[in-house]
Design a protein around this motif. Structure first.
Motif, PDB file in Angstrom:
ATOM      1  N   VAL A 113      -3.736  -8.178  11.181  1.00 36.63           N
ATOM      2  CA  VAL A 113      -2.918  -9.102  10.405  1.00 36.63           C
ATOM      3  C   VAL A 113      -1.474  -8.633  10.535  1.00 36.63           C
ATOM      4  CG1 VAL A 113      -2.435  -9.940   8.075  1.00 36.63           C
ATOM      5  CG2 VAL A 113      -4.810  -9.534   8.792  1.00 36.63           C
ATOM      6  N   LEU A 114      -0.570  -9.562  10.788  1.00 42.81           N
ATOM      7  CA  LEU A 114       0.850  -9.203  10.769  1.00 42.81           C
ATOM      8  C   LEU A 114       1.368  -9.428   9.351  1.00 42.81           C
ATOM      9  CD1 LEU A 114       3.469  -8.342  12.214  1.00 42.81           C
ATOM     10  CD2 LEU A 114       3.900 -10.786  12.627  1.00 42.81           C
ATOM     11  N   VAL A 115       1.856  -8.358   8.748  1.00 47.64           N
ATOM     12  CA  VAL A 115       2.317  -8.403   7.354  1.00 47.64           C
ATOM     13  C   VAL A 115       3.823  -8.213   7.312  1.00 47.64           C
ATOM     14  CG1 VAL A 115       2.146  -7.328   5.076  1.00 47.64           C
ATOM     15  CG2 VAL A 115       0.118  -7.448   6.558  1.00 47.64           C
ATOM     16  N   LYS A 116       4.469  -9.097   6.591  1.00 46.94           N
ATOM     17  CA  LYS A 116       5.901  -8.959   6.337  1.00 46.94           C
ATOM     18  C   LYS A 116       6.071  -8.265   4.982  1.00 46.94           C
ATOM     19  CE  LYS A 116       9.828 -11.965   5.287  1.00 46.94           C
ATOM     20  NZ  LYS A 116      10.233 -13.389   5.221  1.00 46.94           N
ATOM     21  N   THR A 117       6.772  -7.171   4.975  1.00 45.94           N
ATOM     22  CA  THR A 117       6.923  -6.384   3.742  1.00 45.94           C
ATOM     23  C   THR A 117       7.735  -7.153   2.707  1.00 45.94           C
ATOM     24  OG1 THR A 117       6.860  -4.330   4.990  1.00 45.94           O
ATOM     25  CG2 THR A 117       7.846  -4.231   2.794  1.00 45.94           C
ATOM     26  N   LEU A 118       7.175  -7.318   1.528  1.00 45.22           N
ATOM     27  CA  LEU A 118       7.936  -7.841   0.392  1.00 45.22           C
ATOM     28  C   LEU A 118       8.452  -6.684  -0.465  1.00 45.22           C
ATOM     29  CD1 LEU A 118       5.580 -10.776  -0.685  1.00 45.22           C
ATOM     30  CD2 LEU A 118       7.633 -10.909   0.761  1.00 45.22           C
ATOM     31  N   TYR A 119       7.558  -5.804  -0.836  1.00 46.23           N
ATOM     32  CA  TYR A 119       7.936  -4.614  -1.613  1.00 46.23           C
ATOM     33  C   TYR A 119       7.379  -3.382  -0.927  1.00 46.23           C
ATOM     34  CZ  TYR A 119       9.149  -7.653  -5.529  1.00 46.23           C
ATOM     35  OH  TYR A 119       9.717  -8.607  -6.329  1.00 46.23           O
ATOM     36  N   LEU A 120       8.221  -2.388  -0.848  1.00 45.33           N
ATOM     37  CA  LEU A 120       7.857  -1.094  -0.282  1.00 45.33           C
ATOM     38  C   LEU A 120       7.868  -0.103  -1.433  1.00 45.33           C
ATOM     39  CD1 LEU A 120       7.945   0.735   2.509  1.00 45.33           C
ATOM     40  CD2 LEU A 120      10.306   1.086   1.801  1.00 45.33           C
ATOM     41  N   SER A 121       6.858   0.687  -1.531  1.00 46.60           N
ATOM     42  CA  SER A 121       6.785   1.661  -2.612  1.00 46.60           C
ATOM     43  C   SER A 121       7.272   3.015  -2.135  1.00 46.60           C
ATOM     44  CB  SER A 121       5.333   1.779  -3.085  1.00 46.60           C
ATOM     45  OG  SER A 121       5.232   2.766  -4.087  1.00 46.60           O
ATOM     46  N   VAL A 122       8.166   3.623  -2.893  1.00 44.86           N
ATOM     47  CA  VAL A 122       8.507   5.025  -2.626  1.00 44.86           C
ATOM     48  C   VAL A 122       7.945   5.865  -3.762  1.00 44.86           C
ATOM     49  CG1 VAL A 122      10.506   4.565  -1.185  1.00 44.86           C
ATOM     50  CG2 VAL A 122      10.823   4.778  -3.660  1.00 44.86           C
ATOM     51  N   ASP A 123       7.318   6.941  -3.414  1.00 52.73           N
ATOM     52  CA  ASP A 123       6.599   7.759  -4.391  1.00 52.73           C
ATOM     53  C   ASP A 123       6.880   9.227  -4.154  1.00 52.73           C
ATOM     54  OD1 ASP A 123       4.514   5.737  -5.687  1.00 52.73           O
ATOM     55  OD2 ASP A 123       4.609   5.303  -3.542  1.00 52.73           O
ATOM     56  N   PRO A 124       6.867  10.020  -5.246  1.00 49.51           N
ATOM     57  CA  PRO A 124       7.141  11.457  -5.106  1.00 49.51           C
ATOM     58  C   PRO A 124       6.201  12.168  -4.135  1.00 49.51           C
ATOM     59  CG  PRO A 124       7.248  10.818  -7.420  1.00 49.51           C
ATOM     60  CD  PRO A 124       6.752   9.609  -6.660  1.00 49.51           C
ATOM     61  N   TYR A 125       4.952  11.724  -4.062  1.00 50.30           N
ATOM     62  CA  TYR A 125       4.013  12.442  -3.193  1.00 50.30           C
ATOM     63  C   TYR A 125       4.469  12.439  -1.740  1.00 50.30           C
ATOM     64  CZ  TYR A 125       2.115   8.101  -1.229  1.00 50.30           C
ATOM     65  OH  TYR A 125       1.989   6.914  -0.556  1.00 50.30           O
ATOM     66  N   MET A 126       5.351  11.491  -1.397  1.00 54.58           N
ATOM     67  CA  MET A 126       5.799  11.413  -0.006  1.00 54.58           C
ATOM     68  C   MET A 126       6.528  12.675   0.445  1.00 54.58           C
ATOM     69  SD  MET A 126       7.090   7.492  -0.060  1.00 54.58           S
ATOM     70  CE  MET A 126       5.934   6.109   0.138  1.00 54.58           C
ATOM     71  N   ARG A 127       7.123  13.380  -0.525  1.00 51.28           N
ATOM     72  CA  ARG A 127       7.799  14.633  -0.170  1.00 51.28           C
ATOM     73  C   ARG A 127       6.826  15.591   0.520  1.00 51.28           C
ATOM     74  NH1 ARG A 127       9.536  18.302   1.605  1.00 51.28           N
ATOM     75  NH2 ARG A 127      11.310  19.646   1.118  1.00 51.28           N
ATOM     76  N   GLY A 128       5.577  15.589   0.048  1.00 50.56           N
ATOM     77  CA  GLY A 128       4.563  16.469   0.632  1.00 50.56           C
ATOM     78  C   GLY A 128       4.247  16.103   2.070  1.00 50.56           C
ATOM     79  N   ARG A 129       4.313  14.817   2.393  1.00 52.98           N
ATOM     80  CA  ARG A 129       4.012  14.377   3.759  1.00 52.98           C
ATOM     81  C   ARG A 129       5.075  14.809   4.760  1.00 52.98           C
ATOM     82  NH1 ARG A 129       0.247  12.629   0.964  1.00 52.98           N
ATOM     83  NH2 ARG A 129      -0.922  10.725   1.409  1.00 52.98           N
ATOM     84  N   MET A 130       6.244  15.176   4.215  1.00 57.15           N
ATOM     85  CA  MET A 130       7.344  15.585   5.098  1.00 57.15           C
ATOM     86  C   MET A 130       7.227  17.047   5.517  1.00 57.15           C
ATOM     87  SD  MET A 130      10.477  13.701   3.122  1.00 57.15           S
ATOM     88  CE  MET A 130      10.519  11.894   2.997  1.00 57.15           C
TER      89      MET A 130
END
Lengths: 345, 345
Positions: free
Chosen positions: A44-61
């Protein structure tokens, strides 16, 4: 292929430019322009309406094994996205449907339909699928109700109380019949908590004179449940006012994610998140009703050789302090005793 | 009145001379001579055979509310004692009986018979009533078997492994079918653990080059259960190698009891002992089979007004990094989102 009604054919994405040391900054992110992808079979091709930014993303870096794979430098980063279906090769979705999924920091993504969940725009604003009824809401729900287990009358303290998770935790605790105290970092936030969300008290940790005094006033009967999103000094303070049998659910440690050293707070709690580990303090005295069971089994195991033991015996009552002090030097093997007298019989 | 066959009429006692700051030293203790007490109604005069000194006593020297009353300066200190009955006004005991109880740092004590437990000298050496079949043994028994809950095949790590508690923990874990690794502070100790007690590995933390490497070698499959008697750097090391769903039983923190500052280790674990509190890390992903339950209830609560929420919406895909960085400044109230596009339908 993009719907011809949509003029855009470029797809802006953020890639991880480099792994941050300490605080991430703009150099952490690289804005990359790519083609809008074409969905393959079942995609499915999805066009982003809302993108979530979350603190846990720091760990993925970080370049460290964790509960999830770290992001690779140079690759697009992932995010919770609420989007609209532009084109679908999957039977469950049609163009125009609103969906939520773990997609990319990108304007468009092509993804297997099996990884998407339909969002009903008539139930609640679609953005809530990333918040109060999405991952943060579910985190609050299970973390409070299943991990911490609040009971009516408990005092529940929440750090990061005005955040996506904390604000739900507090309201669920209120519904569970608890006294609810929140820590947050502005008067706007604390007012929201007490005036709208039914928190019994809220502490602006940035302006209060003394965290401990403020908590003691807000939680005069001590803390039964602590839902920790933050760590650091606030968590130090709450640990100092835990009641017997308190439960601490460690959800996040945002104050520590950028730290290169950890000067405050009960350190290493991030490890407990990653490992879903539990730490429990105990006092043997609480098991008093079962002492006879233990003593008789231990004695039997000593008798049959299952259990061995050693004793380090310091002779002479007058040497008791020396024996005690030696404990801290590890001078004893097995139980340290002071032999004061011989049996006379 | 003392049995006339016993020439001694003085009763040496140790009193708490002053509360220590940092490490206790000889000035902490005052040797006081008193009369041998005369037992009152229902009381028993006990002559101390063995006096137990235990790390927990350091806590009693503090002037701080804890799970037990602190000792008063100038008063005799309390201790586990195995003693012999000299004179008895209690129906359960006769002169010559061996008893165990929580008595005093003293050569003699008069105590209500109800506070004493008979020790059978034929079962095991009487001193073991203060060790392997006494309080330390029971602490190991309940702390390992009930609090930590070892399963066959688990790797169990014990700090203070050659001590009165740790040496029992390791053997019980061995009997439970676990791989057992101990930390201790001398080669004499580690040899006892591996050669006599059946530990699979033991690490001399005072001489090993790198604690982490040594643990990784001794526990190649990670740590499922950690029984902590010590705290500090060893506990830091073990936390770094915990497995998913690990359990940590916090029994003691001897490396921290004399600390005026806590530079290493997962701090504040002493609080968990005092409060018998549990700390549990969790990941919402582990609750995936119940996501639908959570989502539907959260949506209903949002719909009926039970749950309120706020969203902090940053406009524009290009501002996603700014939105993410703002999380660490606490700039968001409620869920932080990035609005990338309007719905087209």
């Amino acid at each position: 292929m993009v719907d011809s009604s949509d003029a855009t054919t470029t797809n802006r994405q953020y890639h991880l430019a480099k792994r941050p040391t300490g605080e991430p900054d703009h150099d952490t992110f690289e804005l990359v322009e790519a083609e809008v992808p074409e969905p393959g079979p079942n995609e499915v091709l999805v066009k982003t309406l809302y993108l979530s930014v979350d603190p846990y993303m720091r760990g993925r870096m970080r370049d460290a094994e964790s509960y999830a794979e770290p992001w690779d430098v140079g690759d697009p980063m992932r995010a919770g996205v609420v989007g609209e279906v532009v084109e679908s090769n999957h039977a469950d979705f049609d163009a125009g449907d609103v969906v939520v999924g773990n997609l990319l920091w990108a304007e468009y993504a092509a993804v297997d339909g099996g990884e998407l969940t339909a969002v009903d725009p008539d139930v609640a604003p679609v953005s809530t699928a990333l918040g109060v009824v999405g991952m943060p809401g579910r985190t609050a729900y299970f973390g409070l109700l299943d991990v911490a287990g609040p009971k009516p009358g408990d005092t529940v303290v929440v750090s990061g109380a005005a955040g996506a998770v904390g604000s739900v935790v507090g309201q669920l605790a209120r519904e569970a019949g608890c006294r609810v105290v929140g820590f947050a970092g502005s008067d706007t936030k604390t007012e929201w908590l007490t005036q709208d969300l039914g928190f019994d008290a809220a502490i602006n940790y940035k302006t209060v004179d003394d965290l401990g005094d403020a908590l003691a006033e807000a939680a005069p009967n001590g803390v039964d449940v602590y839902f920790d999103n933050v760590g650091g000094e606030i968590t130090d303070t709450v640990f100092g006012q835990l009641n017997v049998d308190a439960r601490v659910a460690v959800c996040g440690q945002i104050s520590q994610y950028n730290a290169t050293d950890l000067p405050t707070g009960p350190r290493k709690l991030g490890t407990l998140i990653e490992k879903r580990a539990s730490v429990e303090g105990f006092l043997v005295a609480d098991f008093a009703p079962r002492f006879e069971e233990a003593t008789s089994r231990l004695a039997r195991w000593v008798d049959d050789g299952t259990l061995q033991y050693r004793e380090t015996v310091t002779e002479g009552f007058e040497n008791a302090p020396e024996a005690f002090l030696g404990l801290f030097e590890g001078e004893n093997v097995g139980k340290q005793l002071v032999k004061v007298a011989e049996r006379s019989h």
